[in-house]
Scaffold this active site. Structure first.
Site, PDB file in Angstrom:
ATOM      1  N   GLY A 291      65.820  49.535  49.587  1.00 50.63           N
ATOM      2  CA  GLY A 291      64.873  49.844  48.525  1.00 50.63           C
ATOM      3  C   GLY A 291      64.962  48.849  47.376  1.00 50.63           C
ATOM      4  O   GLY A 291      65.687  47.849  47.446  1.00 50.63           O
TER       5      GLY A 291
ATOM      6  N   GLN B 116      53.408  35.147  32.856  1.00 50.66           N
ATOM      7  CA  GLN B 116      54.453  34.863  33.839  1.00 50.66           C
ATOM      8  C   GLN B 116      54.641  33.355  33.976  1.00 50.66           C
ATOM      9  O   GLN B 116      53.711  32.631  34.329  1.00 50.66           O
ATOM     10  CB  GLN B 116      54.055  35.471  35.180  1.00 50.66           C
ATOM     11  CG  GLN B 116      54.861  34.997  36.386  1.00 50.66           C
ATOM     12  CD  GLN B 116      56.320  35.394  36.320  1.00 50.66           C
ATOM     13  OE1 GLN B 116      57.173  34.576  35.939  1.00 50.66           O
ATOM     14  NE2 GLN B 116      56.614  36.636  36.667  1.00 50.66           N
TER      15      GLN B 116
ATOM     16  N   ARG C 145      67.998  34.043  36.808  1.00 42.89           N
ATOM     17  CA  ARG C 145      68.003  34.190  38.267  1.00 42.89           C
ATOM     18  C   ARG C 145      67.787  32.853  38.976  1.00 42.89           C
ATOM     19  O   ARG C 145      67.793  32.805  40.205  1.00 42.89           O
ATOM     20  CB  ARG C 145      66.893  35.167  38.696  1.00 42.89           C
ATOM     21  CG  ARG C 145      67.125  36.600  38.278  1.00 42.89           C
ATOM     22  CD  ARG C 145      65.927  37.457  38.664  1.00 42.89           C
ATOM     23  NE  ARG C 145      66.103  38.825  38.274  1.00 42.89           N
ATOM     24  CZ  ARG C 145      66.683  39.762  39.034  1.00 42.89           C
ATOM     25  NH1 ARG C 145      67.137  39.433  40.229  1.00 42.89           N
ATOM     26  NH2 ARG C 145      66.816  40.993  38.610  1.00 42.89           N
TER      27      ARG C 145
ATOM     28  N   GLU D  12      64.577  36.292  32.360  1.00 44.01           N
ATOM     29  CA  GLU D  12      64.868  36.796  33.701  1.00 44.01           C
ATOM     30  C   GLU D  12      64.799  35.673  34.734  1.00 44.01           C
ATOM     31  O   GLU D  12      65.688  35.527  35.572  1.00 44.01           O
ATOM     32  CB  GLU D  12      63.885  37.902  34.089  1.00 44.01           C
ATOM     33  CG  GLU D  12      64.279  38.535  35.416  1.00 44.01           C
ATOM     34  CD  GLU D  12      63.139  39.218  36.151  1.00 44.01           C
ATOM     35  OE1 GLU D  12      63.409  40.255  36.768  1.00 44.01           O
ATOM     36  OE2 GLU D  12      62.015  38.698  36.130  1.00 44.01           O
ATOM     37  N   ASN D  13      63.740  34.873  34.677  1.00 45.06           N
ATOM     38  CA  ASN D  13      63.576  33.814  35.671  1.00 45.06           C
ATOM     39  C   ASN D  13      64.630  32.732  35.550  1.00 45.06           C
ATOM     40  O   ASN D  13      65.136  32.225  36.557  1.00 45.06           O
ATOM     41  CB  ASN D  13      62.177  33.202  35.550  1.00 45.06           C
ATOM     42  CG  ASN D  13      61.102  34.050  36.204  1.00 45.06           C
ATOM     43  OD1 ASN D  13      61.062  34.191  37.414  1.00 45.06           O
ATOM     44  ND2 ASN D  13      60.236  34.639  35.398  1.00 45.06           N
TER      45      ASN D  13
ATOM     46  N   ARG E 197      59.588  41.157  43.080  1.00 44.71           N
ATOM     47  CA  ARG E 197      59.892  42.431  43.730  1.00 44.71           C
ATOM     48  C   ARG E 197      58.603  43.178  44.079  1.00 44.71           C
ATOM     49  O   ARG E 197      58.484  43.784  45.133  1.00 44.71           O
ATOM     50  CB  ARG E 197      60.764  43.281  42.796  1.00 44.71           C
ATOM     51  CG  ARG E 197      62.260  43.004  42.908  1.00 44.71           C
ATOM     52  CD  ARG E 197      63.005  43.554  41.719  1.00 44.71           C
ATOM     53  NE  ARG E 197      62.996  42.606  40.605  1.00 44.71           N
ATOM     54  CZ  ARG E 197      63.204  42.939  39.347  1.00 44.71           C
ATOM     55  NH1 ARG E 197      63.402  44.203  39.019  1.00 44.71           N
ATOM     56  NH2 ARG E 197      63.196  42.021  38.403  1.00 44.71           N
TER      57      ARG E 197
ATOM     58  N   GLN F 219      66.645  47.286  41.291  1.00 45.02           N
ATOM     59  CA  GLN F 219      66.383  47.107  39.860  1.00 45.02           C
ATOM     60  C   GLN F 219      64.917  47.408  39.555  1.00 45.02           C
ATOM     61  O   GLN F 219      64.020  46.833  40.182  1.00 45.02           O
ATOM     62  CB  GLN F 219      66.717  45.685  39.432  1.00 45.02           C
ATOM     63  CG  GLN F 219      66.568  45.444  37.937  1.00 45.02           C
ATOM     64  CD  GLN F 219      67.007  44.039  37.540  1.00 45.02           C
ATOM     65  OE1 GLN F 219      67.429  43.259  38.385  1.00 45.02           O
ATOM     66  NE2 GLN F 219      66.894  43.727  36.266  1.00 45.02           N
TER      67      GLN F 219
ATOM     68  N   GLY G  49      59.793  41.139  37.214  1.00 44.75           N
ATOM     69  CA  GLY G  49      59.903  41.729  38.541  1.00 44.75           C
ATOM     70  C   GLY G  49      58.694  41.525  39.430  1.00 44.75           C
ATOM     71  O   GLY G  49      58.496  42.251  40.398  1.00 44.75           O
ATOM     72  N   GLU G  50      57.873  40.501  39.117  1.00 40.10           N
ATOM     73  CA  GLU G  50      56.681  40.273  39.934  1.00 40.10           C
ATOM     74  C   GLU G  50      57.053  39.960  41.379  1.00 40.10           C
ATOM     75  O   GLU G  50      56.360  40.380  42.312  1.00 40.10           O
ATOM     76  CB  GLU G  50      55.831  39.141  39.365  1.00 40.10           C
ATOM     77  CG  GLU G  50      54.555  38.901  40.160  1.00 40.10           C
ATOM     78  CD  GLU G  50      53.667  37.804  39.597  1.00 40.10           C
ATOM     79  OE1 GLU G  50      52.835  37.261  40.356  1.00 40.10           O
ATOM     80  OE2 GLU G  50      53.796  37.498  38.390  1.00 40.10           O
TER      81      GLU G  50
END
Length: 302
Positions: A71, A50, A130, A126-127, A95, A74, A92-93
């Site tokens: 909720g 990560q 975002r 992803e990071n 989340r 994704q 998704g860490e």
């Protein structure tokens, strides 16, 4: 080679391009969850790959409030590990961390069989997309792709969907003094401020002036003199042949190996994390060598 090139270009278009629209379960000897579904939250573990290190408590609280209302929209991308009922988080860490605050007992997941290289690529994409990474974390992630997987700056740019100049400028920030890099992590300096500091002979002092004077990026760029003699330089892209040799030696020995070569001369560095690992390494290196230590004087010939 063509398939690999096509995959890299797909990465630049987004995380979904890498994950694919149709996900099939990989065969396994033991029963495993479906490719998409839910897992108990305690089955998930953060990944050592990560790139993100800083998780703001305030942003986690905001996300946990959102999760209470609607909720997790994704799914969290995970991959299996050698341990039963343990899955490594690929994407998704944040989340997952927020879900623990709710608290949730199960979370939606997307299960994939991925290599370390693919895991790092997805985490970075992803990071970056975002905008979750600060500039230092982003630069460190690019550097890992280059050092551990032999990427060039052009290849990194293709993977993350950024320009080569953006990648090069972000890598240059790693040459800043540690104190300045920490200010970037803390949000006291932006990447624009940091690039202005790079143009000076004393980046740390100039960074202090920017923070104390609350300069805008435009003001900082105007105040920064021409590039100083001690300005940081972008890390040099690793030689592909050297990177391939390092990977081969690392896989063979089971320890991280770094090769530093300059015109046919250099050093080989083997890293270990404990005295037990050092002992195991010594045994591996000496197992085929017979050492004789006999200090007796030679006998007189007859």
């Amino acid at each position: 080679m063509a398939d690999d090139s096509a995959r890299r270009k797909g990465l630049g278009r987004g995380l979904s391009a890498l994950l694919g629209d149709n996900v099939e379960a990989a065969p396994a000897a033991a029963p495993r969850p479906k490719p998409t579904g839910t897992l108990p939250i305690e089955f998930l573990r953060p990944s050592r790959l990560q790139p993100r290190r800083d998780f703001s408590p305030e942003s986690l609280e905001e996300l946990s409030n959102s999760i209470r209302e609607v909720g997790i929209v994704q799914p969290i991308v995970v991959r299996p590990t050698a341990e039963p009922n343990v899955y490594e988080i690929v994407a998704g860490e944040r989340r997952w961390r927020a879900a623990q605050r709710v608290p949730l007992h199960e979370v939606p997941v997307l299960l994939r069989d991925l290599t370390d290289r693919e895991t790092l690529e997805i985490a970075i994409v992803e990071n970056v997309q975002r905008k979750d990474l600060n500039a230092v974390e982003e630069g460190e992630a690019y550097k890992r792709l280059m050092e551990e997987f032999g990427y060039t700056q052009d290849a990194v740019a293709d993977v993350v969907g950024k320009s080569r100049s953006h990648v090069a400028n972000t890598l240059r920030l790693l040459g800043l003094p540690s104190r300045v890099r920490e200010w970037i992590r803390e949000g006291k300096l932006t990447a624009g401020h940091a690039r202005a500091a790079l143009r000076t002979a004393d980046p740390e002092r100039f960074a202090e002036r920017m923070i104390e004077g609350e300069m805008s990026v435009r003001e900082a760029e105007a105040a920064a003199p021409a590039k100083g003699p001690h300005a940081a330089r972008a890390p040099k892209a690793p030689d592909p042949n050297t990177a391939a040799l390092e990977r081969s030696l690392t896989e063979s020995l089971g320890f991280k190996v770094s090769v530093h070569d300059r015109n046919g001369r250099g050093t080989v560095q083997i890293s270990y994390q404990s005295l037990d690992q050092l002992q195991a390494l010594c045994e591996r290196l000496t197992q085929s060598v017979t050492v004789t230590n006999d200090n007796r004087p030679p006998e007189d010939p007859l």
